[in-house]
Design an enzyme around this catalytic site. Structure first.
Site, mmCIF file in Angstrom:
data_model
loop_
_atom_site.group_PDB
_atom_site.id
_atom_site.type_symbol
_atom_site.label_atom_id
_atom_site.label_comp_id
_atom_site.label_asym_id
_atom_site.label_seq_id
_atom_site.Cartn_x
_atom_site.Cartn_y
_atom_site.Cartn_z
ATOM 1 N N CYS A 122 50.776 39.454 45.977
ATOM 2 C CA CYS A 122 50.417 38.759 44.740
ATOM 3 C C CYS A 122 50.748 37.273 44.916
ATOM 4 O O CYS A 122 50.312 36.663 45.865
ATOM 5 C CB CYS A 122 51.109 39.390 43.531
ATOM 6 S SG CYS A 122 50.691 41.126 43.276
ATOM 7 N N ASP A 177 40.196 42.438 41.288
ATOM 8 C CA ASP A 177 41.103 41.328 40.994
ATOM 9 C C ASP A 177 40.304 40.093 40.578
ATOM 10 O O ASP A 177 39.715 39.413 41.421
ATOM 11 C CB ASP A 177 41.953 41.015 42.215
ATOM 12 C CG ASP A 177 43.020 39.973 41.946
ATOM 13 O OD1 ASP A 177 43.044 39.412 40.826
ATOM 14 O OD2 ASP A 177 43.842 39.732 42.835
ATOM 15 N N HIS A 209 44.674 44.582 41.373
ATOM 16 C CA HIS A 209 45.681 43.593 41.745
ATOM 17 C C HIS A 209 47.048 44.263 41.734
ATOM 18 O O HIS A 209 47.419 44.927 40.776
ATOM 19 C CB HIS A 209 45.647 42.440 40.736
ATOM 20 C CG HIS A 209 46.631 41.354 41.016
ATOM 21 N ND1 HIS A 209 46.427 40.401 41.984
ATOM 22 C CD2 HIS A 209 47.833 41.067 40.457
ATOM 23 C CE1 HIS A 209 47.458 39.575 42.004
ATOM 24 N NE2 HIS A 209 48.318 39.953 41.098
#
Length: 239
Positions: A122, A177, A209
């Site tokens: 991330c 995402d 995500h």
């Protein structure tokens, strides 16, 4: 950087020297899931350091996620709590910390001289990329997994620093995402090619995500296991 500011993973092989790997966590920070990931990477034959990225905002314990990340509601609440400190971690601060992170990893007992790796998740994916750009003599391999906003029109977009990198890269994007849409992936890949960098870039199917994080509602086992295989191959080839 003190011992309480990082998670460390080591191979269980009697103290031989091994290459070092930096692990940059997601916005939820250091927690048991990150220790488990560091230990798994370490089992391949690396010493792994996962630094506390938000040391300016509080201790690991003070910033620990509240609630159950395995529920969508709990995960969203934790994201809301984390975003202030995520936004405060500016590119300049990431670059300033990069030297400390590299020095801390190289200072660990059992870390061999030579190139280092970095893997990020991330927001940690952008940290890994920026660290490779800031420390090209140290970082030879970078994995970036379900990272967002790696290539934007912002003047400090992570992809703009790639001219200074010399690492090999593996990027794994989540197809669900919105922070890394196809046009951003194309821009990232075009920039990597323009600078002659070795890279692999793939979009994982049906992946949200955060798909690597087994302690959250975004976990996807297929994507998580694929990421470990691709990261292991990268580190073996370059370190």
């Amino acid at each position: 950087m003190s011992a309480i500011d990082a998670i460390v993973g080591r191979p269980d092989d009697g103290g031989r020297e091994h290459p070092g790997v930096l692990l940059f966590a997601d916005a939820f920070g250091l927690r048991p899931q990150i220790q488990a990931m560091a230990d798994r990477i370490a089992s391949w034959g690396y010493v792994v350091l996962a630094p506390h990225l938000f040391h300016r905002d509080g201790t690991v314990a003070e910033l620990a996620p509240q609630g159950d990340l395995r529920t969508p509601e709990g995960r969203e609440a934790a994201i809301g709590q984390a975003m202030t400190r995520v936004r405060a971690l500016t590119p300049d601060l990431i670059v300033a910390d990069a030297a400390d992170h590299v020095a801390a990893l190289r200072g660990l007992v059992g870390v061999a001289d030579g190139p280092l790796g970095a893997t990020g998740y991330c927001m940690g994916g952008a940290v890994a990329v920026r660290t490779a750009c800031a420390r090209p003599d140290d970082i030879a391999a970078v994995g970036s997994f379900h990272a967002g906003r790696l290539a934007t029109d912002a003047p400090d977009s992570p992809h703009l620093g790639l001219a200074d990198a010399r690492a090999a890269f593996v990027f794994a994007h989540a197809d669900q995402d919105p922070s890394m849409p196809p046009e951003a992936i194309a821009l990232l890949e075009r920039t990597l090619s323009e600078h002659g960098l070795e890279f692999a870039s793939a979009t994982y199917p049906d992946a949200p995500h955060g798909f690597t994080m087994a302690d959250t509602s975004s976990y996807q086992e297929a994507g998580a296991e694929r990421h470990y295989r691709e990261l292991r191959d990268l580190l073996a080839a370059r370190l």
